[in-house]
Scaffold this motif. Structure first.
Motif, PDB file in Angstrom:
ATOM      1  N   ALA A 182       0.621  -1.112  -0.093  1.00 48.55           N
ATOM      2  CA  ALA A 182       0.121  -0.086   0.034  1.00 48.55           C
ATOM      3  C   ALA A 182       0.669   1.388  -0.094  1.00 48.55           C
ATOM      4  CB  ALA A 182      -0.865   0.054   1.282  1.00 48.55           C
ATOM      5  N   GLY A 183       2.051   1.009  -0.573  1.00 46.95           N
ATOM      6  CA  GLY A 183       2.938   2.304  -0.582  1.00 46.95           C
ATOM      7  C   GLY A 183       4.148   1.945   0.303  1.00 46.95           C
ATOM      8  N   ASN A 184       5.347   2.861  -0.288  1.00 51.10           N
ATOM      9  CA  ASN A 184       6.654   2.413   0.569  1.00 51.10           C
ATOM     10  C   ASN A 184       6.600   3.305   1.869  1.00 51.10           C
ATOM     11  OD1 ASN A 184       8.101   0.665  -1.197  1.00 51.10           O
ATOM     12  ND2 ASN A 184       8.363   2.333  -2.618  1.00 51.10           N
ATOM     13  N   ASP A 185       5.382   4.202   2.182  1.00 52.39           N
ATOM     14  CA  ASP A 185       5.238   4.659   3.399  1.00 52.39           C
ATOM     15  C   ASP A 185       4.503   3.996   4.330  1.00 52.39           C
ATOM     16  OD1 ASP A 185       2.846   5.025   2.442  1.00 52.39           O
ATOM     17  OD2 ASP A 185       3.018   7.270   2.559  1.00 52.39           O
ATOM     18  N   GLY A 186       4.121   2.794   4.084  1.00 52.27           N
ATOM     19  CA  GLY A 186       3.444   1.733   4.867  1.00 52.27           C
ATOM     20  C   GLY A 186       1.993   1.858   4.814  1.00 52.27           C
ATOM     21  N   GLY A 187       1.521   2.766   3.763  1.00 58.69           N
ATOM     22  CA  GLY A 187      -0.326   2.884   3.520  1.00 58.69           C
ATOM     23  C   GLY A 187      -0.371   4.354   4.126  1.00 58.69           C
ATOM     24  N   VAL A 188       0.607   4.966   4.718  1.00 56.01           N
ATOM     25  CA  VAL A 188       0.107   6.394   5.181  1.00 56.01           C
ATOM     26  C   VAL A 188      -0.561   7.098   4.346  1.00 56.01           C
ATOM     27  CG1 VAL A 188       0.867   8.523   6.471  1.00 56.01           C
ATOM     28  CG2 VAL A 188       1.597   6.128   7.131  1.00 56.01           C
ATOM     29  N   GLY A 189       0.090   7.453   3.257  1.00 54.03           N
ATOM     30  CA  GLY A 189      -0.516   8.563   2.258  1.00 54.03           C
ATOM     31  C   GLY A 189      -1.729   8.084   1.576  1.00 54.03           C
ATOM     32  N   VAL A 190      -2.060   6.733   1.381  1.00 53.01           N
ATOM     33  CA  VAL A 190      -3.253   6.465   0.473  1.00 53.01           C
ATOM     34  C   VAL A 190      -4.262   5.628   1.610  1.00 53.01           C
ATOM     35  CG1 VAL A 190      -2.166   6.266  -1.588  1.00 53.01           C
ATOM     36  CG2 VAL A 190      -2.276   4.430  -0.238  1.00 53.01           C
ATOM     37  N   LEU A 191      -3.924   5.316   2.634  1.00 51.22           N
ATOM     38  CA  LEU A 191      -4.937   4.517   3.486  1.00 51.22           C
ATOM     39  C   LEU A 191      -5.479   5.273   4.622  1.00 51.22           C
ATOM     40  CD1 LEU A 191      -3.511   0.976   3.850  1.00 51.22           C
ATOM     41  CD2 LEU A 191      -5.182   1.861   1.928  1.00 51.22           C
ATOM     42  N   THR A 192      -5.184   6.633   4.866  1.00 49.04           N
ATOM     43  CA  THR A 192      -5.540   7.248   5.906  1.00 49.04           C
ATOM     44  C   THR A 192      -7.083   7.655   5.643  1.00 49.04           C
ATOM     45  OG1 THR A 192      -3.394   8.652   6.598  1.00 49.04           O
ATOM     46  CG2 THR A 192      -5.403   9.735   7.054  1.00 49.04           C
ATOM     47  N   GLY A 193      -7.325   8.025   4.604  1.00 47.88           N
ATOM     48  CA  GLY A 193      -8.792   8.232   4.222  1.00 47.88           C
ATOM     49  C   GLY A 193      -9.742   7.087   4.350  1.00 47.88           C
ATOM     50  N   PRO A 194      -9.394   6.077   3.618  1.00 48.31           N
ATOM     51  CA  PRO A 194     -10.145   5.036   3.713  1.00 48.31           C
ATOM     52  C   PRO A 194     -10.302   4.288   5.222  1.00 48.31           C
ATOM     53  CG  PRO A 194      -8.732   4.701   2.017  1.00 48.31           C
ATOM     54  CD  PRO A 194      -8.665   6.086   2.677  1.00 48.31           C
ATOM     55  N   LEU A 195      -9.093   4.417   6.093  1.00 47.93           N
ATOM     56  CA  LEU A 195      -9.233   3.989   7.578  1.00 47.93           C
ATOM     57  C   LEU A 195     -10.315   4.854   8.191  1.00 47.93           C
ATOM     58  CD1 LEU A 195      -5.351   3.468   7.999  1.00 47.93           C
ATOM     59  CD2 LEU A 195      -7.192   1.712   8.259  1.00 47.93           C
ATOM     60  N   LEU A 196     -10.314   5.952   8.116  1.00 48.22           N
ATOM     61  CA  LEU A 196     -11.275   6.930   8.656  1.00 48.22           C
ATOM     62  C   LEU A 196     -12.631   6.367   8.272  1.00 48.22           C
ATOM     63  CD1 LEU A 196      -9.937  10.680   8.601  1.00 48.22           C
ATOM     64  CD2 LEU A 196     -10.176   9.161  10.687  1.00 48.22           C
ATOM     65  N   TRP A 197     -12.940   6.434   6.830  1.00 52.57           N
ATOM     66  CA  TRP A 197     -14.134   5.954   6.634  1.00 52.57           C
ATOM     67  C   TRP A 197     -14.484   4.473   7.129  1.00 52.57           C
ATOM     68  CZ3 TRP A 197     -11.971   7.207   1.341  1.00 52.57           C
ATOM     69  CH2 TRP A 197     -11.876   8.759   1.039  1.00 52.57           C
ATOM     70  N   SER A 198     -13.603   3.608   7.139  1.00 48.55           N
ATOM     71  CA  SER A 198     -13.774   2.274   7.717  1.00 48.55           C
ATOM     72  C   SER A 198     -14.499   2.366   9.099  1.00 48.55           C
ATOM     73  CB  SER A 198     -12.694   1.456   7.672  1.00 48.55           C
ATOM     74  OG  SER A 198     -11.904   1.558   8.640  1.00 48.55           O
ATOM     75  N   ALA A 199     -14.242   3.459   9.916  1.00 48.92           N
ATOM     76  CA  ALA A 199     -14.507   3.634  11.217  1.00 48.92           C
ATOM     77  C   ALA A 199     -15.968   4.353  11.430  1.00 48.92           C
ATOM     78  CB  ALA A 199     -13.609   4.318  12.176  1.00 48.92           C
ATOM     79  N   GLY A 200     -16.401   4.716  10.163  1.00 49.07           N
ATOM     80  CA  GLY A 200     -17.521   5.895  10.252  1.00 49.07           C
ATOM     81  C   GLY A 200     -17.293   7.114  10.141  1.00 49.07           C
ATOM     82  N   LEU A 201     -15.849   7.544  10.093  1.00 52.91           N
ATOM     83  CA  LEU A 201     -15.316   8.862  10.612  1.00 52.91           C
ATOM     84  C   LEU A 201     -15.107   9.513   9.045  1.00 52.91           C
ATOM     85  CD1 LEU A 201     -13.212   8.252  13.534  1.00 52.91           C
ATOM     86  CD2 LEU A 201     -15.700   8.792  13.444  1.00 52.91           C
ATOM     87  N   ASP A 202     -14.377  10.783   9.263  1.00 55.99           N
ATOM     88  CA  ASP A 202     -14.229  11.590   8.011  1.00 55.99           C
ATOM     89  C   ASP A 202     -13.036  12.727   8.298  1.00 55.99           C
ATOM     90  OD1 ASP A 202     -13.957  12.258   5.264  1.00 55.99           O
ATOM     91  OD2 ASP A 202     -16.128  12.476   5.138  1.00 55.99           O
ATOM     92  N   PHE A 203     -12.363  13.244   7.299  1.00 56.73           N
ATOM     93  CA  PHE A 203     -11.336  14.318   7.583  1.00 56.73           C
ATOM     94  C   PHE A 203     -12.532  15.667   8.346  1.00 56.73           C
ATOM     95  CE2 PHE A 203      -9.870  12.415   3.705  1.00 56.73           C
ATOM     96  CZ  PHE A 203      -8.495  12.074   4.270  1.00 56.73           C
ATOM     97  N   LEU A 204     -13.584  15.756   7.940  1.00 56.72           N
ATOM     98  CA  LEU A 204     -14.284  17.124   8.109  1.00 56.72           C
ATOM     99  C   LEU A 204     -15.676  16.500   8.727  1.00 56.72           C
ATOM    100  CD1 LEU A 204     -13.459  19.716   5.341  1.00 56.72           C
ATOM    101  CD2 LEU A 204     -12.762  19.616   8.033  1.00 56.72           C
ATOM    102  N   SER A 205     -16.592  17.168   9.491  1.00 56.39           N
ATOM    103  CA  SER A 205     -17.827  16.931   9.772  1.00 56.39           C
ATOM    104  C   SER A 205     -18.415  17.143   8.415  1.00 56.39           C
ATOM    105  CB  SER A 205     -18.194  17.911  10.976  1.00 56.39           C
ATOM    106  OG  SER A 205     -18.365  19.266  10.565  1.00 56.39           O
ATOM    107  N   ALA A 206     -19.991  16.679   8.678  1.00 55.28           N
ATOM    108  CA  ALA A 206     -20.574  16.862   7.373  1.00 55.28           C
ATOM    109  C   ALA A 206     -21.075  18.320   6.920  1.00 55.28           C
ATOM    110  CB  ALA A 206     -22.117  16.214   7.278  1.00 55.28           C
TER     111      ALA A 206
END
Length: 414
Positions: A182-206
């Motif tokens: 998931a990237g040479n940074d261990g997934g930090v760059g591309v999985l931060t958003g999907p991880l938030l969404w997986s928990a029902g969260l997001d970058f910003l409130s609605a």
């Protein structure tokens, strides 16, 4: 294209939440000398550069020079907008700071009757304070590619939860093959958003007025990324990064998180032995997801002839539907930004491509909201990196990132 695959969708996408250049840029001139300068980032798909150069050469109302920009394109655009009339036209994702600093111009008047044909969610993502600042060029998304044969051999079921993904990465690791890349940074760059969404969260409130990750579940889900990095199933130090399918194509991993744009290369390498998945949910209260993004054509407010630049953008990204269809579908797997062009996306009519269309329709999430500032993003990304790669305390790191995000939201609302 080259950053994520999101563009075509048949009529289903309507449900999405709804180089050498032609001439090199010297930094001089601009529209004042009768020439428009149009910047692109360096797409990875063969043929894109030639195509956009051909489009520019065919513009009937003036001369357009295309500049191809390898390397850190985003930083180059930020610098250019602060200091230069070049480029006149460029592709990017709208940033609220550019709008507030009057570095880009509104483009609402370019769409006319075509407005309703554009995927509404894309237009919303390029809108700040009720004004449209970018004309979407195509849709990109990222998914989890996997080799069904390798999963069967290991007795692994395609993962539908984050814990199952971690388990699969470990069990699929054998010999020289790792479970997941998931990237040479261990997934930090591309999985931060999907991880938030997986928990029902997001970058910003609605409503965009508060951070969307002020919740203990954020620390829990980023702790999962730390587990993934500390385990033995994650490939690090690959010859190419996540946006290139090389690790998956060359058999270095059984699963890779990468862009849909790589589907042609992946199926050419592995034929029918290719499966796709959205990012899995954290638990029963979370959600599966795929990130949706779109580079848009924007106009530099410092251009020597803003109206000429706008006229060119309208010609290319509103009127020239043949160019738009080719750009979205001919060089990789992308979704057209317009519903009326979706039927032409034959590559996504069956198999993994058609599955991804369903993921985008059912579970697409905007990857880079315009009100999510660069400073807030850096603070969160740095926090996630320290959590995942250095074992830092998740609660402390996220508290600091929340402080930055709140300050940025307050700054933007002043």
């Amino acid at each position: 294209m080259g950053s994520g695959l999101d563009r075509r969708s048949f009529l289903l996408v309507a449900g999405l939440l709804g180089l050498a250049a032609c001439g090199s840029d010297t930094g001089r001139g601009g529209a004042a000398d009768g020439t428009l300068r149009h910047w692109y980032h360096a797409y990875g798909e063969d043929g894109v550069q030639d195509a956009v150069r051909r489009y520019a050469a065919g513009y009937p109302n003036g001369k357009v020079e295309v500049q191809w920009n390898p390397g850190d394109y985003d930083s180059k655009i930020v610098t250019a907008l602060q200091n230069s009339a070049v480029p006149d036209v460029f592709e990017a994702q709208v940033k609220v700071d550019w709008v507030r600093q009057k570095q880009v111009v509104p483009l609402d008047d370019l769409l006319g009757d075509a407005r309703d044909d554009f995927v509404r969610t894309l237009l919303d993502s390029q809108t700040v304070d009720g004004r449209l600042y970018g004309i979407p060029q195509a849709i990109d998304t990222q998914v989890l590619f996997y080799r069904p044969s390798l999963l069967r051999q290991a007795g692994v079921t395609p993962p539908t939860t984050v814990d199952a993904l971690l388990d699969a990465a470990e069990r699929l690791t054998a010999g020289k093959v790792r479970g997941l890349f998931a990237g040479n940074d261990g997934g930090v760059g591309v999985l931060t958003g999907p991880l938030l969404w997986s928990a029902g969260l997001d970058f910003l409130s609605a409503d965009g007025t508060a951070p969307g990750f002020d919740d203990p579940r954020a620390a829990a889900v980023f702790g999962k990324l730390r587990e993934l990095n500390q385990g033995g199933g994650l490939l690090l130090g690959a010859p190419t990064d996540w946006a290139d399918p090389g690790a998956f194509v060359d058999g270095l991993v059984a699963m890779q998180w990468t862009g849909l744009w790589n589907l042609p290369k992946i199926t050419a390498a592995h034929g029918d032995d290719v499966g796709v998945l959205p990012f899995p949910r954290l638990d029963a209260t979370g959600a599966v997801s795929v990130p949706v993004g779109a580079y848009s054509a924007m106009v530099n407010a410092r251009s020597a002839d803003v109206e000429a630049a706008k006229a060119y953008v309208k010609w290319l990204w509103v009127e020239q539907t043949d160019h738009q269809t080719e750009f979205a579908t001919a060089f990789g797997a992308h979704l057209p930004a317009r519903r009326g062009l979706a039927e032409r996306a034959e590559r996504l009519g069956s198999g993994p491509g058609r599955e991804v269309v369903g993921f985008v329709t059912d579970s697409g999430r905007i990857a880079a909201p315009a009100r999510w500032s660069a400073r807030a993003n850096t603070a969160l990304s740095d926090a996630v990196s320290r959590i995942a790669r250095q074992g830092a305390d998740a609660k402390e790191e996220l508290t600091a990132a929340l402080d930055v995000a709140r300050a940025e939201i307050a700054r933007l609302d002043r």
